[in-house]
Design an enzyme around this catalytic site. Structure first.
Site, short mmCIF file in Angstrom:
data_model
loop_
_atom_site.label_atom_id
_atom_site.label_comp_id
_atom_site.label_asym_id
_atom_site.label_seq_id
_atom_site.Cartn_x
_atom_site.Cartn_y
_atom_site.Cartn_z
N LYS A 1 0.80 -1.23 0.00
CA LYS A 1 0.00 0.00 0.00
C LYS A 1 0.83 1.28 0.00
CE LYS A 1 -4.11 0.62 2.51
NZ LYS A 1 -4.80 0.37 3.76
N SER B 1 3.84 -5.61 11.49
CA SER B 1 4.85 -6.59 11.93
C SER B 1 6.08 -5.92 12.55
CB SER B 1 5.30 -7.45 10.75
OG SER B 1 4.22 -8.10 10.17
N ALA C 1 5.93 -5.12 16.23
CA ALA C 1 5.83 -6.19 17.23
C ALA C 1 7.07 -6.20 18.11
CB ALA C 1 5.66 -7.53 16.55
N GLN C 2 6.83 -6.26 19.41
CA GLN C 2 7.97 -6.14 20.33
C GLN C 2 8.26 -7.42 21.08
OE1 GLN C 2 7.54 -2.34 22.70
NE2 GLN C 2 5.55 -2.49 21.73
N GLY D 1 7.75 -10.92 21.12
CA GLY D 1 8.52 -12.09 20.72
C GLY D 1 7.74 -13.06 19.88
N ARG E 1 -5.17 -13.78 26.82
CA ARG E 1 -5.42 -12.36 26.60
C ARG E 1 -6.86 -11.94 26.84
NH1 ARG E 1 -1.73 -10.38 21.52
NH2 ARG E 1 0.01 -9.85 22.87
N SER F 1 1.59 -14.82 16.40
CA SER F 1 1.28 -14.16 15.13
C SER F 1 2.54 -14.04 14.27
CB SER F 1 0.69 -12.78 15.39
OG SER F 1 0.50 -12.15 14.16
N LEU F 2 3.64 -13.61 14.87
CA LEU F 2 4.90 -13.57 14.11
C LEU F 2 5.25 -14.98 13.65
CD1 LEU F 2 7.05 -11.09 16.25
CD2 LEU F 2 6.08 -10.68 13.97
C1 LIG Z 1 2.23 -2.96 18.41
C2 LIG Z 1 2.12 -4.41 18.07
C3 LIG Z 1 2.86 -5.34 18.80
C4 LIG Z 1 2.77 -6.70 18.48
N1 LIG Z 1 3.54 -7.60 19.16
C5 LIG Z 1 3.54 -8.90 18.75
C6 LIG Z 1 4.45 -9.84 19.32
O1 LIG Z 1 5.25 -9.50 20.18
N2 LIG Z 1 4.41 -11.12 18.88
C7 LIG Z 1 3.55 -11.54 17.90
O2 LIG Z 1 3.58 -12.71 17.52
N3 LIG Z 1 2.69 -10.66 17.34
C8 LIG Z 1 2.67 -9.36 17.73
N4 LIG Z 1 1.82 -8.47 17.14
C9 LIG Z 1 0.95 -8.95 16.08
C10 LIG Z 1 1.73 -9.14 14.81
O3 LIG Z 1 2.82 -8.28 14.75
C11 LIG Z 1 0.89 -8.89 13.58
O4 LIG Z 1 -0.36 -9.49 13.70
C12 LIG Z 1 1.56 -9.49 12.37
O5 LIG Z 1 2.88 -9.03 12.31
C13 LIG Z 1 0.80 -9.15 11.11
O6 LIG Z 1 1.62 -9.43 10.02
P1 LIG Z 1 1.01 -9.43 8.57
O7 LIG Z 1 2.12 -9.68 7.64
O8 LIG Z 1 -0.17 -10.32 8.51
O9 LIG Z 1 0.42 -7.94 8.40
P2 LIG Z 1 1.13 -6.52 8.54
O10 LIG Z 1 2.43 -6.58 9.18
O11 LIG Z 1 0.08 -5.64 9.13
O12 LIG Z 1 1.35 -6.12 7.02
C14 LIG Z 1 0.25 -5.87 6.16
C15 LIG Z 1 0.81 -5.25 4.90
O13 LIG Z 1 -0.25 -5.12 3.93
C16 LIG Z 1 -0.24 -3.81 3.36
N5 LIG Z 1 -1.60 -3.51 2.88
C17 LIG Z 1 -2.72 -3.28 3.60
N6 LIG Z 1 -3.75 -3.01 2.77
C18 LIG Z 1 -3.27 -3.08 1.50
C19 LIG Z 1 -3.83 -2.86 0.20
N7 LIG Z 1 -5.12 -2.52 0.01
N8 LIG Z 1 -3.03 -3.00 -0.91
C20 LIG Z 1 -1.70 -3.32 -0.77
N9 LIG Z 1 -1.11 -3.53 0.44
C21 LIG Z 1 -1.89 -3.41 1.55
C22 LIG Z 1 0.24 -2.94 4.52
O14 LIG Z 1 0.73 -1.70 4.07
C23 LIG Z 1 1.35 -3.83 5.10
O15 LIG Z 1 2.55 -3.70 4.39
C24 LIG Z 1 1.90 -7.12 17.45
C25 LIG Z 1 1.16 -6.18 16.73
C26 LIG Z 1 1.27 -4.83 17.02
C27 LIG Z 1 0.46 -3.85 16.24
#
Ligand SMILES: Cc1cc2nc3c(=O)[nH]c(=O)nc-3n(C[C@H](O)[C@H](O)[C@H](O)COP(=O)(O)OP(=O)(O)OC[C@H]3O[C@@H](n4cnc5c(N)ncnc54)[C@H](O)[C@@H]3O)c2cc1C
Length: 404
Positions: A40, A48, A51-52, A54, A276, A383-384
């Site tokens: 996007k 991602s 995420a802090q 682990g 949680r 999730s990671l």
């Molecule tokens: C603050 C925080 C702390 C966390 N801590 C942890 C942790 O310690 N351990 C753990 O396991 N999980 C943790 N999580 C959860 C975990 O980090 C996320 O759920 C996971 O990383 C999501 O990864 P993802 O690749 O699915 O999505 P994301 O990392 O959200 O990536 C989604 C991607 O899709 C793109 N995108 C969105 N819409 C569109 C579109 N229409 N067209 C093109 N691209 C688009 C975005 O720009 C982004 O690049 C945490 C989350 C947060 C917010």
């Protein structure tokens, strides 16, 4: 690495550049596919990297993938898909080694990984890279992808999907107008919707502003099935004060290293290391009973007594959190901090099989956009792990599918 701004076609087109999209792009490239990674905004922008805490994997002597799976099922209240859970926990150790090969350096102590016990877990199983685990993982994956032949398409907002003779066609809004891209297979890795959902509800969220969920809707309109989409997760420990920390996700590792939740009378009112949903609900209930505290700007909260964390644990596993609070004038090792649950994670999503294919052939999904692995209540650190395990599987399977 090439930048593509015009019409193009790929074997595998990945949508989203978080951990799951990057893992699938790297895996598809290594499986010999011509890969495009569309996202996007910038390639760095995602949840991602924020995420802090682990990532979970069963490495302890008293642990196993089966015990990890039991913890996932219990935390999900038996709503998770047992086959997906077996894949998640069974492949966790190899996913960790894959990340290490790509350059992630997990924190170690006494000759092994420094493992913490996170909420809902029966064993110490959480690997960390200080408290910037997501940053370390996404950086390593990005570096691997950017040193491959794969193409990057930043500022490509997915607006539509359609069947095409070669497989799939995707439409994007870009700065230069709309662009159509064809691919043998598409991997949806566009994350969840908690930023948009929190805005609608007038609440705080831990999420990146790109977490808006439209890609799930596009997939649904194209015919893909979903599950548990209504199940959204509150992170029990949102920062509530000072104002600059509101919506910050205080790492769950604070509680793993000894912090406990206290009410206005200084009493522990719940198991601080429960699942949680249970911990969040206990905080809501305590505040409802009038046993909470108010932040200086009048928001509901309870105390997280972080003074119980030893300075050594804090320096090794919570340095970023300490820096953020100390910069805001509060030392969590000297005084408790205000906390309140905050909208954090989309538990459900697109239905997928063991190789991350959705209910539509040639359309894959991994990471937060997919459902089933966590059921209706995700454990921290999974999730990671899901992004790595199922991102890798999606990339490999999509590369294979694009050849047929
Ligand atoms: C603050 C925080 C702390 C966390 N801590 C942890 C942790 O310690 N351990 C753990 O396991 N999980 C943790 N999580 C959860 C975990 O980090 C996320 O759920 C996971 O990383 C999501 O990864 P993802 O690749 O699915 O999505 P994301 O990392 O959200 O990536 C989604 C991607 O899709 C793109 N995108 C969105 N819409 C569109 C579109 N229409 N067209 C093109 N691209 C688009 C975005 O720009 C982004 O690049 C945490 C989350 C947060 C917010």
């Amino acid at each position: 690495m090439r930048l593509v701004r015009t019409r193009a076609s790929f074997d595998v087109l990945v949508i989203g550049s978080g951990a799951s999209g990057l893992a699938s792009a790297v895996a598809a490239d290594r499986a010999g596919a011509r890969v495009g990674l569309a996202t996007k905004t910038t390639v760095q922008a995602c949840n991602s990297a924020k995420a802090q805490g682990g990532i979970q994997a069963a490495f302890g002597d008293d642990d196993s993938p089966e015990i990890h799976a039991q913890d996932v099922m219990r935390s999900s209240h038996d709503t998770a898909d047992t086959q997906l859970v077996a894949v998640l926990t069974g492949e966790a150790p190899s996913a960790i080694h894959w990340l290490e090969e790509l350059g992630v350096e997990f924190t170690r102590s006494n000759g092994g990984y420094r493992l913490a016990r996170c909420g809902g877990a029966s064993r110490q199983r959480l690997l960390q890279v200080g408290d910037r685990t997501g940053h370390a993982i996404t950086k390593a994956l990005r570096d691997a992808y950017e040193s491959s032949e794969g193409a990057e398409l930043p500022h490509h907002v997915l607006i539509g999907l359609d069947h095409a003779t070669s497989g799939w066609s995707a439409s994007f809004d870009t700065k230069d107008g709309s662009v159509e891209i064809e691919a043998g297979a598409i991997v949806l890795a566009a994350g969840g919707r908690c930023f948009a959902e929190a805005e609608q509800r007038g609440e705080l969220s831990t999420n990146h502003p790109n977490a808006t969920g439209e890609v799930t809707q596009i997939a649904v309109e194209t015919g893909a099935q979903t599950r548990d989409l209504d199940a959204l997760q509150y992170h029990p420990n949102g920062g509530a004060w000072p104002a600059t920390m509101q919506g910050y996700s205080i790492p769950e590792t604070t509680r793993a290293y000894g912090a406990v939740l206290l009410n206005v009378d200084g009493e522990e009112f719940t198991d601080s290391l429960g699942p949680r949903d249970a911990v969040s609900q206990a905080i809501f209930d305590e505040v409802e009973k009038g046993k909470g505290v108010l932040t200086p700007d009048g928001r509901p909260a309870v105390w997280l007594d972080t003074t119980r964390i030893t300075p050594e644990d804090a320096e090794i596993s919570l340095p970023y959190m300490l820096r953020r609070y100390r910069a805001a004038g509060i030392d969590p090792l000297a005084e408790p901090i205000y906390t309140y649950p905050v909208l954090h994670y989309q538990n459900g999503g697109l239905v997928i099989g063991e190789h991350a294919e959705t209910t539509l052939e040639g359309l894959f999904a991994c990471g937060e956009i997919a459902g089933g692995t966590h059921g209706r209540n995700r454990m921290m650190g999974n999730s990671l792990l899901e992004c790595t395990v199922f991102g890798r599987r999606a990339g490999r399977a999509a590369a294979e599918r694009s050849k047929t």
